[in-house]
Design a protein around this motif. Structure first.
Motif, PDB file in Angstrom:
ATOM      1  N   PRO A  27       2.199 -37.457  95.948  1.00  0.00           N
ATOM      2  CA  PRO A  27       2.683 -37.177  97.351  1.00  0.00           C
ATOM      3  C   PRO A  27       1.756 -36.156  97.970  1.00  0.00           C
ATOM      4  N   TYR A  29       0.655 -33.851 101.618  1.00  0.00           N
ATOM      5  CA  TYR A  29       0.828 -33.314 102.796  1.00  0.00           C
ATOM      6  C   TYR A  29      -0.360 -32.255 103.134  1.00  0.00           C
ATOM      7  N   GLU A  31      -3.816 -32.919 103.059  1.00  0.00           N
ATOM      8  CA  GLU A  31      -4.454 -32.960 101.691  1.00  0.00           C
ATOM      9  C   GLU A  31      -6.077 -33.605 102.332  1.00  0.00           C
ATOM     10  N   ASP A  61       3.357 -37.244 103.346  1.00  0.00           N
ATOM     11  CA  ASP A  61       4.515 -36.764 103.816  1.00  0.00           C
ATOM     12  C   ASP A  61       4.194 -35.997 105.230  1.00  0.00           C
ATOM     13  N   ASN A  89       7.414 -34.986 108.054  1.00  0.00           N
ATOM     14  CA  ASN A  89       7.287 -34.174 106.822  1.00  0.00           C
ATOM     15  C   ASN A  89       8.705 -33.729 106.139  1.00  0.00           C
ATOM     16  N   LYS A  92       8.294 -32.041  99.358  1.00  0.00           N
ATOM     17  CA  LYS A  92       7.740 -32.868  98.265  1.00  0.00           C
ATOM     18  C   LYS A  92       8.676 -33.506  97.508  1.00  0.00           C
ATOM     19  N   ASP A 112      -0.125 -34.141  91.506  1.00  0.00           N
ATOM     20  CA  ASP A 112      -0.304 -33.572  92.787  1.00  0.00           C
ATOM     21  C   ASP A 112      -1.493 -34.081  93.493  1.00  0.00           C
ATOM     22  N   ALA A 113      -1.937 -34.001  94.691  1.00  0.00           N
ATOM     23  CA  ALA A 113      -2.799 -34.380  95.419  1.00  0.00           C
ATOM     24  C   ALA A 113      -4.004 -33.629  95.405  1.00  0.00           C
ATOM     25  N   ASP A 114      -3.738 -32.296  95.028  1.00  0.00           N
ATOM     26  CA  ASP A 114      -4.852 -31.447  95.125  1.00  0.00           C
ATOM     27  C   ASP A 114      -5.544 -30.914  93.710  1.00  0.00           C
ATOM     28  N   GLN A 116      -4.654 -30.551  90.848  1.00  0.00           N
ATOM     29  CA  GLN A 116      -4.332 -29.336  89.809  1.00  0.00           C
ATOM     30  C   GLN A 116      -3.552 -30.005  88.614  1.00  0.00           C
ATOM     31  N   ARG A 218      -6.520 -24.760  92.527  1.00  0.00           N
ATOM     32  CA  ARG A 218      -6.564 -25.803  93.785  1.00  0.00           C
ATOM     33  C   ARG A 218      -7.926 -25.562  94.625  1.00  0.00           C
ATOM     34  N   THR A 223      -2.039 -23.864  99.317  1.00  0.00           N
ATOM     35  CA  THR A 223      -0.708 -24.386  98.731  1.00  0.00           C
ATOM     36  C   THR A 223       0.297 -24.420 100.032  1.00  0.00           C
ATOM     37  N   LYS A 224       1.282 -25.364  99.914  1.00  0.00           N
ATOM     38  CA  LYS A 224       2.106 -25.451 100.967  1.00  0.00           C
ATOM     39  C   LYS A 224       3.374 -24.701 100.645  1.00  0.00           C
ATOM     40  N   TRP A 225       3.342 -23.790  99.610  1.00  0.00           N
ATOM     41  CA  TRP A 225       4.454 -22.959  99.324  1.00  0.00           C
ATOM     42  C   TRP A 225       4.366 -21.562  99.924  1.00  0.00           C
TER      43      TRP A 225
HETATM   44  N1  UDP Z   1       3.535 -31.726  99.301  1.00  0.00           N
HETATM   45  C1  UDP Z   1       4.165 -32.665  99.883  1.00  0.00           C
HETATM   46  N2  UDP Z   1       5.033 -32.251 100.692  1.00  0.00           N
HETATM   47  C2  UDP Z   1       5.454 -30.975 101.268  1.00  0.00           C
HETATM   48  C3  UDP Z   1       4.338 -30.013 100.467  1.00  0.00           C
HETATM   49  C4  UDP Z   1       3.690 -30.435  99.384  1.00  0.00           C
HETATM   50  O1  UDP Z   1       4.113 -33.996  99.617  1.00  0.00           O
HETATM   51  O2  UDP Z   1       5.890 -30.708 102.213  1.00  0.00           O
HETATM   52  C5  UDP Z   1       2.613 -32.253  98.007  1.00  0.00           C
HETATM   53  C6  UDP Z   1       1.108 -31.475  98.254  1.00  0.00           C
HETATM   54  O3  UDP Z   1       0.382 -32.336  99.051  1.00  0.00           O
HETATM   55  C7  UDP Z   1       0.840 -31.664  96.701  1.00  0.00           C
HETATM   56  C8  UDP Z   1       2.224 -31.416  95.980  1.00  0.00           C
HETATM   57  O4  UDP Z   1       2.920 -31.686  96.907  1.00  0.00           O
HETATM   58  O5  UDP Z   1       0.250 -32.747  96.483  1.00  0.00           O
HETATM   59  C9  UDP Z   1       2.236 -30.040  95.532  1.00  0.00           C
HETATM   60  O6  UDP Z   1       1.995 -29.116  96.677  1.00  0.00           O
HETATM   61  P1  UDP Z   1       0.935 -27.730  96.441  1.00  0.00           P
HETATM   62  O7  UDP Z   1      -0.090 -27.828  95.768  1.00  0.00           O
HETATM   63  O8  UDP Z   1       0.894 -27.208  97.773  1.00  0.00           O
HETATM   64  O9  UDP Z   1       2.237 -26.719  95.528  1.00  0.00           O
HETATM   65  P2  UDP Z   1       1.752 -25.900  94.415  1.00  0.00           P
HETATM   66  O10 UDP Z   1       0.514 -26.673  93.594  1.00  0.00           O
HETATM   67  O11 UDP Z   1       1.039 -24.799  94.991  1.00  0.00           O
HETATM   68  O12 UDP Z   1       3.180 -25.662  93.692  1.00  0.00           O
END
Ligand code: UDP
Ligand code: MG
Length: 334
Positions: A27, A29, A31, A61, A89, A92, A112-114, A116, A218, A223-225
């Motif tokens: 997923p 968003y 990225e 997304d 959107n 996730k 995850d796309a980032d 991590q 990352r 981060t999206k949160w």
């Molecule tokens: N993501 C998504 N939709 C959203 C928020 C996040 O698809 O509304 C994806 C984001 O692109 C990533 C993954 O969910 O691939 C994890 O998000 P993020 O890295 O921001 O979260 P964290 O690793 O900080 O928990």
């Protein structure tokens, strides 16, 4: 490696005369900064695993940047890469659910796309899968650099969740996992439109095991949160996973009533013996405020569940897809 139960008879997987197909669900968003990097890291891993057929599914997304354009470019340059473009959107959880409906593999890895979640862990996961495990989850060795408060709060949250249900909820386990098609099918059969996948993965059961991985920082994008969205996810997770808060509200109500009854007898007896003197304004105020607070809290908890019922009774589809690999997805054709 930690097993969920002590005895798990496993049947090694065999695919007579054909290569097993592995889907990777990602997923994304906003990225755009990570995607090229992701493409190269994932490809350099899957190129070393030719015993599998590969399908990489990028779920866009509703990104507001160039993520979709890059995904289309990746799809055109490498036929193993596919994309799914959602109508907006959705978050996730929903993006994962959409991806789960579209993958075609014998198993599916979610990452995850980032970056991590290191693609270098694929071989480990797939080894366990071939041994016969159905759900191989990545177990985080380090949580990466996370604010102290967030780490503590998240530990506290998992402890509460763990205590309130009979299903084990695993700490330090994110969404990085490999699921057999039997689990994918099980997830597809769940009718609810709001899903808290972390709870569902353990709820569906099947043979589970874990592989350790180092969570990386990352490097691109952000981060999206934020605190609010995490709080939302936490409340949603709790209320979709367990009805324990309702039970707690009932028990608290019962306790307060019993105490109030005892106090009432005391006041009554005191008044009868020593007569009535208008005193005790502070006591009155404290009791009033405390009870008022408790009642509002209990109402709020009930409201959370009614809200969930309201949303589920509308029986709306969980998401809409705009485009899959260049084919516009008209809901009328479904
Ligand atoms: N993501 C998504 N939709 C959203 C928020 C996040 O698809 O509304 C994806 C984001 O692109 C990533 C993954 O969910 O691939 C994890 O998000 P993020 O890295 O921001 O979260 P964290 O690793 O900080 O928990
Ligand atoms: Mg991340």
């Amino acid at each position: 490696m930690q097993d969920h139960s002590n005895i798990q008879t496993l049947t090694p997987r065999t695919f007579e005369g054909r290569k097993p197909k592995v889907s990777v669900l990602i997923p994304m968003y906003n990225e755009e900064a990570s995607l090229d990097n992701l493409f190269h890291r994932v490809n350099s891993v899957i190129d070393t695993l030719p015993q599998y057929d590969w399908e990489i599914l990028l779920v866009n997304d509703g990104s507001r940047d160039h993520s979709l354009l890059i995904a289309i470019r990746l799809h055109l340059s490498d036929p193993r890469w596919h994309y799914l473009d959602l109508s907006r959107n959705w978050g996730k959880e929903t993006a994962m659910m959409a991806g789960i409906d579209y993958v075609t593999g014998d198993c599916m890895i979610i990452m995850d796309a980032d970056l991590q979640h290191p693609p270098e862990a694929f071989p480990l996961m797939l080894d366990e899968w071939m041994k016969g495990y159905d759900d191989i989850y990545g177990h985080r060795l380090t949580r990466g650099k996370e604010p102290w408060l967030r780490r503590k709060l998240s530990m506290l949250y998992y402890n509460i969740l763990e205590r309130s249900t009979r299903q084990p909820v695993l700490k330090n386990v994110g969404d990085f996992r490999c699921l057999d098609s039997i689990c994918i099918e099980a997830l597809r059969r769940l009718p609810e439109s709001q899903r808290y996948t972390k709870g569902l993965f353990s709820w569906i059961g099947f043979r589970k095991t874990s592989v350790p991985f180092e969570q990386e920082e990352r490097t691109e994008g952000e981060t999206k949160w934020n605190f609010l969205s995490l709080l939302n996810l936490a409340i949603e997770g709790l209320t979709s996973y367990t009805t324990a808060p309702l039970r707690i509200a009932s028990v608290a109500g019962l306790t307060v009533s019993v105490l109030a009854f005892i106090y009432m007898i005391y006041v009554l007896v005191k008044t009868i013996i020593w007569g009535d003197s208008v005193q005790g304004f502070p006591t009155l105020l404290i009791v009033l405020l405390l009870l008022g607070g408790l009642i509002l809290l209990a109402l709020g908890i009930i409201g959370e569940y009614i809200g969930r019922i309201f949303i589920e009774t509308k029986r709306r589809p969980g998401y809409f897809v705009r485009d899959y690999d260049g084919t516009i997805q008209n809901p009328r054709n479904k």
